[in-house]
Write a protein that holds these residues in place. Sequence first.
Motif, PDB file in Angstrom:
ATOM      1  N   UNK A 120       0.872  -1.181   0.000  1.00 43.11           N
ATOM      2  CA  UNK A 120       0.000   0.000   0.000  1.00 43.11           C
ATOM      3  C   UNK A 120       0.907   1.228   0.000  1.00 43.11           C
ATOM      4  N   UNK A 121       0.839   2.053  -1.039  1.00 47.57           N
ATOM      5  CA  UNK A 121       1.740   3.207  -1.099  1.00 47.57           C
ATOM      6  C   UNK A 121       1.511   4.164   0.076  1.00 47.57           C
ATOM      7  N   UNK A 122       2.588   4.709   0.589  1.00 46.46           N
ATOM      8  CA  UNK A 122       2.534   5.571   1.775  1.00 46.46           C
ATOM      9  C   UNK A 122       2.621   7.039   1.348  1.00 46.46           C
ATOM     10  N   UNK A 123       1.869   7.892   2.025  1.00 43.10           N
ATOM     11  CA  UNK A 123       1.863   9.338   1.766  1.00 43.10           C
ATOM     12  C   UNK A 123       1.749   9.622   0.267  1.00 43.10           C
ATOM     13  N   UNK A 124       0.860   8.888  -0.363  1.00 36.35           N
ATOM     14  CA  UNK A 124       0.750   8.916  -1.829  1.00 36.35           C
ATOM     15  C   UNK A 124       0.355  10.299  -2.349  1.00 36.35           C
ATOM     16  N   UNK A 125      -0.741  10.823  -1.806  1.00 36.46           N
ATOM     17  CA  UNK A 125      -1.243  12.110  -2.288  1.00 36.46           C
ATOM     18  C   UNK A 125      -0.254  13.225  -1.931  1.00 36.46           C
ATOM     19  N   UNK A 156      -1.356  11.034   8.174  1.00 41.09           N
ATOM     20  CA  UNK A 156      -2.460  11.335   9.097  1.00 41.09           C
ATOM     21  C   UNK A 156      -2.866  10.062   9.848  1.00 41.09           C
ATOM     22  N   UNK A 157      -3.524  10.257  10.991  1.00 39.61           N
ATOM     23  CA  UNK A 157      -3.995   9.116  11.804  1.00 39.61           C
ATOM     24  C   UNK A 157      -4.759   8.086  10.973  1.00 39.61           C
ATOM     25  N   UNK A 158      -5.612   8.605  10.059  1.00 44.77           N
ATOM     26  CA  UNK A 158      -6.453   7.702   9.258  1.00 44.77           C
ATOM     27  C   UNK A 158      -5.580   6.765   8.413  1.00 44.77           C
ATOM     28  N   UNK A 159      -4.468   7.281   7.884  1.00 47.76           N
ATOM     29  CA  UNK A 159      -3.588   6.425   7.068  1.00 47.76           C
ATOM     30  C   UNK A 159      -2.874   5.394   7.961  1.00 47.76           C
ATOM     31  N   UNK A 160      -2.432   5.833   9.127  1.00 45.11           N
ATOM     32  CA  UNK A 160      -1.733   4.904  10.035  1.00 45.11           C
ATOM     33  C   UNK A 160      -2.689   3.788  10.466  1.00 45.11           C
ATOM     34  N   UNK A 162       6.758   6.702   8.703  1.00 45.70           N
ATOM     35  CA  UNK A 162       7.152   7.454   7.499  1.00 45.70           C
ATOM     36  C   UNK A 162       7.337   8.942   7.768  1.00 45.70           C
ATOM     37  N   UNK A 163       8.378   9.504   7.103  1.00 44.38           N
ATOM     38  CA  UNK A 163       8.606  10.958   7.172  1.00 44.38           C
ATOM     39  C   UNK A 163       8.914  11.437   5.766  1.00 44.38           C
TER      40      UNK A 163
END
Length: 307
Positions: A6-11, A286-290, A299-300
């Motif tokens: 699942x790609x992270x911080x995609x947007x 964001x919390x929702x992604x975590x 991720x940073x």
Amino acid sequence: MIQLHTPVLLKESADYLVTKKDGVYFEGTLGFGGHTQEILNRLSNKGSVVSTDVDQSAFDFCKEKFKAENRVKLYKFNFSLIDVLAKIESLEFFDGILADLGVSSFQLESAAAGFSYSKQSELDLRLDKSLRKTAADFINQETEEKIANVIFEFGEEKNSRKIARHISVARKNKKIQSTDELKKIISSVTNPKYLTKTLSRVFQALRIYVNDELGILKSFLENSVPLLNIGGRLVVISYHSLEDRIVKEFFKYESLNCICPPDAPICTCGKVKRLKIITKKPIVPPESEIKSNNRSRSAKLRVAERV
Ligand SMILES: C[S@@+](CC[C@H](N)C(=O)[O-])C[C@H]1O[C@@H](n2cnc3c(N)ncnc32)[C@H](O)[C@@H]1O
């Protein structure tokens, strides 16, 4: 069933990266194509992406995934060789460069890849299977002191000496060849309360060392800056403090106009500012992604722009 990735911080990463619809972009960590696809979604017919990965399965998967897409060029190449890839593609500059560091969920979860202590497999840990030394070679051949230093430096594990001592004793009886064998040795000297964290740290340390991940990251950053168009952005997603520190310090150094001592009467260093920092503080999911993707929790995202 193994989840690919699942790609992270995609947007967030694409929002920072894609500043020109007709631009040419570089994605150094193709994986299962999540970020490459998102970049393509934001480009016109004239835009394009050069994407690369050292992992054969990721490369093969994306060859199929993007087979009908003529705006993407795929390579099985180390991203630190971005300058070589630019030459192959006859490109002078990119309009944006992205690296989403680390490993994919597929690499972590597939026993064949041997990245996780929770899977019974060979103690390999090479991202690029053409590298000569596996983690097992390192563990069986290096001195106890070197093993302790690697576990301490790249895993930030306080018990590194004790663990290295036990590895050195165990390997005298039998070569350590599997993730399970190493796990047993670590378990025998670790308080069960801290076992999961210790195992993660040791496996992380071995992976970083075997793949020279920090050295490769430094070369990638260094080679990327001259290849960025003015206004083009360098976007990096990191997953542990050692990587993040390198990115942060590199961006800071490249954003300075002068590195002379503060009391020097005139500037003599000749330092030229090449980057402007766009994210003063790293962007985190964001919390929702975590919640929906626990792997994103560390991720940073940092961004700098070529000036
Ligand atoms: C976090 S995953 C990327 C996932 C991808 N962004 C996606 O959305 O599917 C990191 C990927 O980078 C690759 N990788 C790690 N180091 C690399 C390097 N030095 N050169 C090229 N690829 C590398 C790994 O093999 C892995 O597939």
